[in-house]
Design an enzyme around this catalytic site. Sequence first.
Site, PDB file in Angstrom:
ATOM      1  N   THR A  84      34.962  32.034  74.925  1.00  0.00           N
ATOM      2  CA  THR A  84      35.174  31.066  73.712  1.00  0.00           C
ATOM      3  C   THR A  84      33.522  30.559  74.171  1.00  0.00           C
ATOM      4  O   THR A  84      33.294  29.914  75.445  1.00  0.00           O
ATOM      5  CB  THR A  84      35.912  29.970  73.742  1.00  0.00           C
ATOM      6  OG1 THR A  84      35.979  28.527  74.267  1.00  0.00           O
ATOM      7  CG2 THR A  84      37.161  30.948  73.790  1.00  0.00           C
ATOM      8  N   ARG A  91      24.714  30.886  70.262  1.00  0.00           N
ATOM      9  CA  ARG A  91      23.113  31.148  70.414  1.00  0.00           C
ATOM     10  C   ARG A  91      22.393  30.690  71.384  1.00  0.00           C
ATOM     11  O   ARG A  91      20.812  30.406  70.815  1.00  0.00           O
ATOM     12  CB  ARG A  91      22.672  31.348  69.167  1.00  0.00           C
ATOM     13  CG  ARG A  91      23.200  32.017  67.666  1.00  0.00           C
ATOM     14  CD  ARG A  91      23.010  33.274  67.827  1.00  0.00           C
ATOM     15  NE  ARG A  91      24.264  33.987  67.548  1.00  0.00           N
ATOM     16  CZ  ARG A  91      24.959  34.000  66.286  1.00  0.00           C
ATOM     17  NH1 ARG A  91      26.001  34.217  67.704  1.00  0.00           N
ATOM     18  NH2 ARG A  91      26.196  34.866  66.560  1.00  0.00           N
ATOM     19  N   ARG A  92      22.919  30.478  72.578  1.00  0.00           N
ATOM     20  CA  ARG A  92      21.927  29.752  73.783  1.00  0.00           C
ATOM     21  C   ARG A  92      21.718  30.175  75.125  1.00  0.00           C
ATOM     22  O   ARG A  92      22.070  29.729  76.160  1.00  0.00           O
ATOM     23  CB  ARG A  92      22.393  28.776  74.252  1.00  0.00           C
ATOM     24  CG  ARG A  92      22.382  27.544  72.431  1.00  0.00           C
ATOM     25  CD  ARG A  92      22.729  26.065  72.642  1.00  0.00           C
ATOM     26  NE  ARG A  92      23.013  25.045  71.210  1.00  0.00           N
ATOM     27  CZ  ARG A  92      22.774  23.399  71.886  1.00  0.00           C
ATOM     28  NH1 ARG A  92      22.427  22.946  72.810  1.00  0.00           N
ATOM     29  NH2 ARG A  92      23.252  23.653  70.478  1.00  0.00           N
ATOM     30  N   GLY A  93      22.437  31.912  74.443  1.00  0.00           N
ATOM     31  CA  GLY A  93      22.672  32.995  75.919  1.00  0.00           C
ATOM     32  C   GLY A  93      23.771  32.580  77.157  1.00  0.00           C
ATOM     33  O   GLY A  93      23.518  32.517  78.094  1.00  0.00           O
ATOM     34  N   SER A  96      25.928  35.181  77.832  1.00  0.00           N
ATOM     35  CA  SER A  96      25.438  36.090  78.838  1.00  0.00           C
ATOM     36  C   SER A  96      25.081  35.580  80.092  1.00  0.00           C
ATOM     37  O   SER A  96      25.348  36.346  81.516  1.00  0.00           O
ATOM     38  CB  SER A  96      23.918  35.788  78.222  1.00  0.00           C
ATOM     39  OG  SER A  96      23.764  36.687  77.093  1.00  0.00           O
ATOM     40  N   TYR A 124      30.709  42.676  73.104  1.00  0.00           N
ATOM     41  CA  TYR A 124      30.367  43.106  74.020  1.00  0.00           C
ATOM     42  C   TYR A 124      29.585  44.864  74.077  1.00  0.00           C
ATOM     43  O   TYR A 124      28.868  44.920  75.579  1.00  0.00           O
ATOM     44  CB  TYR A 124      31.773  43.755  74.767  1.00  0.00           C
ATOM     45  CG  TYR A 124      32.623  42.182  74.599  1.00  0.00           C
ATOM     46  CD1 TYR A 124      32.556  41.643  75.820  1.00  0.00           C
ATOM     47  CD2 TYR A 124      33.497  41.568  73.968  1.00  0.00           C
ATOM     48  CE1 TYR A 124      33.305  39.792  75.532  1.00  0.00           C
ATOM     49  CE2 TYR A 124      34.121  39.808  73.977  1.00  0.00           C
ATOM     50  CZ  TYR A 124      33.584  39.423  74.813  1.00  0.00           C
ATOM     51  OH  TYR A 124      34.447  38.246  74.687  1.00  0.00           O
ATOM     52  N   PHE A 412      45.827  40.186  77.482  1.00  0.00           N
ATOM     53  CA  PHE A 412      45.782  39.877  78.530  1.00  0.00           C
ATOM     54  C   PHE A 412      44.324  38.611  78.204  1.00  0.00           C
ATOM     55  O   PHE A 412      43.601  38.888  77.283  1.00  0.00           O
ATOM     56  CB  PHE A 412      45.397  40.432  79.312  1.00  0.00           C
ATOM     57  CG  PHE A 412      44.566  42.028  79.324  1.00  0.00           C
ATOM     58  CD1 PHE A 412      43.054  41.364  79.869  1.00  0.00           C
ATOM     59  CD2 PHE A 412      44.499  42.720  79.343  1.00  0.00           C
ATOM     60  CE1 PHE A 412      41.550  42.420  80.351  1.00  0.00           C
ATOM     61  CE2 PHE A 412      43.367  43.759  79.524  1.00  0.00           C
ATOM     62  CZ  PHE A 412      41.793  43.321  79.402  1.00  0.00           C
TER      63      PHE A 412
END
Length: 412
Positions: A84, A91-93, A96, A124, A412
Amino acid sequence: MALDIRTIDDTDLTSWVTAMRTGFLVPAEPTKEEVEVRGAGMELARTQGAFDAGRCVATFRSHPQRLTAPGGAQLAVNAITNVTVSPTHRRRGVLSRMMARDLAAAKERGDAAATLVAAEYPIYGRFGFGPATTATRWEVHIARSGFDGRYAGPACGGRVDFADGATVREHGPGLHERLRAARHGVVDRTERWWRFATGDLPSPMGWKEPFHVLYRSPEGRVDGLLTYDVEEQWTAMQPENKANVRDLVAVSPAAERALWHFLLSVDWITAVATRDRAPDDLLPLLLPDPRAARLTSQADHLWLRPLDVPALLAARTYAAEGSLVLEVTDPDGYAAGRYLLDAGPEGAACTTTSRDADLTLGAGALASLYLGDESAVRLAAAGLVTEERPGAAARADLLLRTPLRPWCPDVF
């Protein structure tokens, strides 16, 4: 203030669970019991949080998992869950950065792939994941099914009996392992999973006591398990109750037929709804009128991210003898390379090669092909696979497709 993304410890658990609930649109603060129950099932060394001024605003964790490949091999994979990012910090990475840390650790451990169940489709693919199994949900209108309601036990022999949670915990794990050995796409279930499924552990999601039914073969072997609950409704003194199938595990066609026939014959139940079943499930064909089984949902389910391509491709079996050279592109590097696959029904070998490629594809496309659910010809038509040699996509399908479609019954 810069975000602090790090592995959490015990002191972060309450803040972490609160952030996870926020991300999943559950506004209430977690109880102490929920935090304790969730924390007991987490490997903190594989659990990340993003913190802003001490407040957790993003969550991510992984755990070990075993995935069945075509042919029955058990792959060690990295299962990702509880992902989450709070709406205030998107939108701040953040995702990632957490994903990069986790995949790097999984690659270093030697995991063949990473898995997850995607809440939203677009997220994803950019991380090298691709949908690898499909899940189908059905609703059966019993009055239209054509079944004779005068149920007199399994027509194929054996017997069905109600069971309590303790009996399910005794027989369920071994039964599921037999299913997992035979059906590719199925993942393992821990002791903790079975305790939650039978009410032996308090569920953070709430609990409604279900019915459990075991099928025993004529030899007395437990070959099937059915778990369901009932939504009770009466209209004008007529029952309109719906049975919701939480789980149906069967390791023989006789067990599967017997359990469905039993449930579709229970008095006062007029409809049966399933959770995630295989897309080629027997259910509609077991009905005298298959149209009584209405398809309510069919969507991607288990997603796969290749991390070790030679290990993945060498682990499974193939429908025919043949070879294929795959050029796999991967911006993150984990799966990138050119690989020679020498495949057959008895097994395979996969090595890097300098030979010209037959197909060029991304890591996500390889993931979609790996368990046999997707067609290389179809992906080539969609522009997701490039055919470097004429007929290579059809040859890939001949090797990779499986008679039964892969199935993952679990979230899961």
